[in-house]
Design a protein around this motif. Structure first.
Motif, PDB file in Angstrom:
ATOM      1  N   SER A 145      -3.871  -3.686  -0.034  1.00  0.00           N
ATOM      2  CA  SER A 145      -2.615  -4.421   0.127  1.00  0.00           C
ATOM      3  C   SER A 145      -2.856  -5.832   0.643  1.00  0.00           C
ATOM      4  O   SER A 145      -3.920  -6.142   1.182  1.00  0.00           O
ATOM      5  CB  SER A 145      -1.763  -3.613   1.110  1.00  0.00           C
ATOM      6  OG  SER A 145      -0.840  -4.396   1.787  1.00  0.00           O
ATOM      7  N   ASP A 168      -7.915   4.694   1.784  1.00  0.00           N
ATOM      8  CA  ASP A 168      -7.010   3.613   2.195  1.00  0.00           C
ATOM      9  C   ASP A 168      -7.883   2.495   2.779  1.00  0.00           C
ATOM     10  O   ASP A 168      -8.415   2.631   3.884  1.00  0.00           O
ATOM     11  CB  ASP A 168      -6.021   4.152   3.234  1.00  0.00           C
ATOM     12  CG  ASP A 168      -4.954   3.124   3.600  1.00  0.00           C
ATOM     13  OD1 ASP A 168      -5.156   1.929   3.299  1.00  0.00           O
ATOM     14  OD2 ASP A 168      -3.943   3.519   4.194  1.00  0.00           O
ATOM     15  N   ALA A 191       0.834  -1.207   0.000  1.00  0.00           N
ATOM     16  CA  ALA A 191       0.000   0.000   0.000  1.00  0.00           C
ATOM     17  C   ALA A 191       0.867   1.255   0.000  1.00  0.00           C
ATOM     18  O   ALA A 191       0.454   2.290  -0.528  1.00  0.00           O
ATOM     19  CB  ALA A 191      -0.913   0.005   1.228  1.00  0.00           C
ATOM     20  N   SER A 192       2.060   1.171   0.581  1.00  0.00           N
ATOM     21  CA  SER A 192       2.885   2.385   0.713  1.00  0.00           C
ATOM     22  C   SER A 192       3.238   2.971  -0.661  1.00  0.00           C
ATOM     23  O   SER A 192       2.980   4.155  -0.912  1.00  0.00           O
ATOM     24  CB  SER A 192       4.142   2.088   1.535  1.00  0.00           C
ATOM     25  OG  SER A 192       3.789   1.490   2.757  1.00  0.00           O
ATOM     26  N   SER A 252      -0.947  -6.880   3.060  1.00  0.00           N
ATOM     27  CA  SER A 252      -0.211  -6.852   4.331  1.00  0.00           C
ATOM     28  C   SER A 252      -1.047  -7.200   5.550  1.00  0.00           C
ATOM     29  O   SER A 252      -0.491  -7.635   6.552  1.00  0.00           O
ATOM     30  CB  SER A 252       0.406  -5.470   4.547  1.00  0.00           C
ATOM     31  OG  SER A 252       1.422  -5.223   3.614  1.00  0.00           O
ATOM     32  N   LYS A 253      -2.363  -6.986   5.511  1.00  0.00           N
ATOM     33  CA  LYS A 253      -3.134  -7.084   6.751  1.00  0.00           C
ATOM     34  C   LYS A 253      -4.053  -8.316   6.720  1.00  0.00           C
ATOM     35  O   LYS A 253      -3.710  -9.347   7.261  1.00  0.00           O
ATOM     36  CB  LYS A 253      -3.914  -5.784   6.971  1.00  0.00           C
ATOM     37  CG  LYS A 253      -3.059  -4.531   6.866  1.00  0.00           C
ATOM     38  CD  LYS A 253      -1.994  -4.437   7.936  1.00  0.00           C
ATOM     39  CE  LYS A 253      -1.100  -3.219   7.697  1.00  0.00           C
ATOM     40  NZ  LYS A 253      -0.121  -2.979   8.711  1.00  0.00           N
ATOM     41  N   TYR A 307      -7.457  -2.159   5.664  1.00  0.00           N
ATOM     42  CA  TYR A 307      -7.972  -3.010   6.751  1.00  0.00           C
ATOM     43  C   TYR A 307      -9.310  -3.657   6.404  1.00  0.00           C
ATOM     44  O   TYR A 307      -9.962  -4.218   7.292  1.00  0.00           O
ATOM     45  CB  TYR A 307      -8.041  -2.214   8.068  1.00  0.00           C
ATOM     46  CG  TYR A 307      -6.660  -1.892   8.574  1.00  0.00           C
ATOM     47  CD1 TYR A 307      -5.845  -2.887   9.099  1.00  0.00           C
ATOM     48  CD2 TYR A 307      -6.128  -0.608   8.458  1.00  0.00           C
ATOM     49  CE1 TYR A 307      -4.553  -2.625   9.515  1.00  0.00           C
ATOM     50  CE2 TYR A 307      -4.832  -0.335   8.876  1.00  0.00           C
ATOM     51  CZ  TYR A 307      -4.051  -1.352   9.400  1.00  0.00           C
ATOM     52  OH  TYR A 307      -2.768  -1.090   9.807  1.00  0.00           O
TER      53      TYR A 307
HETATM   54  C1  LIG Z   1      -3.392   2.590   7.278  1.00  0.00           C
HETATM   55  C2  LIG Z   1      -2.197   1.981   6.643  1.00  0.00           C
HETATM   56  N1  LIG Z   1      -1.966   2.202   5.333  1.00  0.00           N
HETATM   57  C3  LIG Z   1      -0.886   1.682   4.728  1.00  0.00           C
HETATM   58  C4  LIG Z   1       0.026   0.903   5.413  1.00  0.00           C
HETATM   59  C5  LIG Z   1       1.236   0.354   4.687  1.00  0.00           C
HETATM   60  O1  LIG Z   1       0.972  -0.924   4.250  1.00  0.00           O
HETATM   61  P1  LIG Z   1       1.910  -1.785   3.279  1.00  0.00           P
HETATM   62  O2  LIG Z   1       2.584  -2.797   4.138  1.00  0.00           O
HETATM   63  O3  LIG Z   1       0.962  -2.445   2.331  1.00  0.00           O
HETATM   64  O4  LIG Z   1       2.836  -0.870   2.596  1.00  0.00           O
HETATM   65  C6  LIG Z   1      -0.179   0.629   6.755  1.00  0.00           C
HETATM   66  C7  LIG Z   1       0.780  -0.193   7.515  1.00  0.00           C
HETATM   67  O5  LIG Z   1       0.688  -0.370   8.704  1.00  0.00           O
HETATM   68  C8  LIG Z   1      -1.330   1.185   7.395  1.00  0.00           C
HETATM   69  O6  LIG Z   1      -1.589   0.990   8.688  1.00  0.00           O
END
Ligand SMILES: Cc1ncc(COP(=O)(O)O)c(C=O)c1O
Length: 377
Positions: free
Chosen positions: A221, A194, A92-93, A223-224, A197
């Protein structure tokens, strides 16, 4: 134009201290980062192992993965999205950087909630954009309202929304999300949502902003919910007229996400049973903490609807959340994040607990925290 000053992520210094204490033999419970401790789904790992053995791989953009993500928008939100509208990214970053640079110019004013994810404010600054922080207190469950956005003068060029949010886990109610989308469309404010989550909800499922605004850009993403943070895979959804601009930025700034992660990510979409099991763990962890924290005197909290965070007001105990979290870690072995990461104005009197760990670890943390908080104040 001066090179902007970017704040550090203070949870990293807490984490470094936690690892130092661990290397000295201390038992540490990591509740400082929002990172699932579960690892990628089993079938995704099996797929990755097979690919490693059979495919030399190269720069690659997985068309099947883009098609699968587009299908997810149709099935989960009833929104028609084509595979071409999906820009695959390394999490996501980078997707957030793509979104900002696709929509906005240096100097543009972008509104966002305070408290909020630390990188929003700092990425805006790094790109010479101007964060317009809207204070969102416990009364608003730390979330934006259409009224607060309507009151902004001058009208900002953009708005960042996050639901469920970091650091609070609160969700924008469906009517409020719709009201915000309507207001922004009427005033020409471009939305970046975003939705990282999504899938991690304990009350009602979160809605996508795309249900109400097809011009919005959505960041997401693996990631979560998918428990694949170190695989660095995410995506951006853009409207058709922004595909070329967003793809050009992805290609020049980041090239492609890792091929191995794209193979695994496609399989992860079919691992709902395992992944929903993690959500049930988080639900139990949430319930345990929502019972325990008020017993510790932490009563000013907004119960999270999603994500895996609780943001607690510790103003009766400290006005220096970083020192407080360091002391808590040294005394109890429980690592948490200081509120100053999420709110440069009021965050000195807040802290964030991440409950993306096993239930055993949460129970152990509660056992350590109870006597410690009893000695405070
Ligand atoms: C709200 C939010 N957006 C984006 C990110 C970044 O996620 P990614 O690991 O996909 O880069 C995070 C990571 O904790 C997050 O909490």
């Amino acid at each position: 134009m001066n090179v902007p000053v970017i704040d550090p992520f203070h949870a990293i210094s807490i984490s470094a201290l936690a690892h130092r204490l661990a290397s000295e033999g201390r038992s540490i419970i990591h509740m400082e980062f929002g990172q699932p401790s579960t690892g990628a789904p089993k079938h995704a790992i099996e797929r990755a192992q097979h690919v490693l053995e059979t495919d030399p791989m190269g720069y690659w953009e997985s068309q099947p993965l883009k098609a699968r993500i587009a299908r997810h928008y149709r099935e989960s939100y009833g929104v028609p999205v084509t595979p071409e509208q999906i820009i695959l990214s390394n999490g996501a970053s980078p997707a957030f950087v793509l979104a900002l640079t696709t929509l906005f110019n240096p100097g543009d004013r972008i509104a966002l909630a305070r408290p909020g994810y630390v990188a929003y404010r700092n990425a805006l600054k790094a790109l010479h954009m101007v964060p317009v922080e809207i204070p969102c207190g416990i009364e608003e469950r730390f979330q934006l309202t259409a009224d607060a956005i309507a009151a902004l003068d001058p009208v900002p060029e953009g708005l960042i929304i996050a639901s469920p949010a970091n650091p609070t886990g609160t969700i924008l109610s469906d009517p409020e999300l719709r009201a915000i989308a309507d207001l922004c469309q009427a005033r020409g404010i471009r939305i970046i949502s975003d939705e990282i989550y999504h899938g991690l909800s304990y009350t009602e499922p979160a809605h996508s902003v795309l249900e109400y605004d097809r011009e919005a850009l959505v960041v997401n993403s693996f990631s979560k919910y998918f428990s694949m943070a170190p695989w660095r895979l995410g995506w951006l959804v853009v409207p058709p007229d922004k595909i070329a601009a967003a793809r050009a930025r992805m290609g020049n700034l980041f090239l492609t996400p890792a091929a191995l992660s794209q193979h695994a990510g496609l399989v992860a979409f079919d691992c709902a049973e395992e992944l929903n099991g993690h959500v049930e763990t988080y639900r139990r962890n949430r319930d345990l903490l929502l019972t325990a924290l008020p017993e510790f005197g932490l009563t000013r909290i907004a119960p999270p609807d999603g994500a895996f965070y609780i943001y607690a007001d510790i103003g009766h105990l400290t006005d220096d959340s970083l020192t407080f979290c360091e002391r808590l870690l040294r005394d109890t072995g429980v690592a948490t994040a200081p509120g100053i990461d999420f709110d440069p104005v009021d965050g000195h009197r807040f802290m964030r607990f991440s409950f993306a760990v096993s239930t055993d670890r949460v129970e152990e943390a509660i056992r350590h925290l109870r006597p410690w908080f009893a000695r405070q104040g």
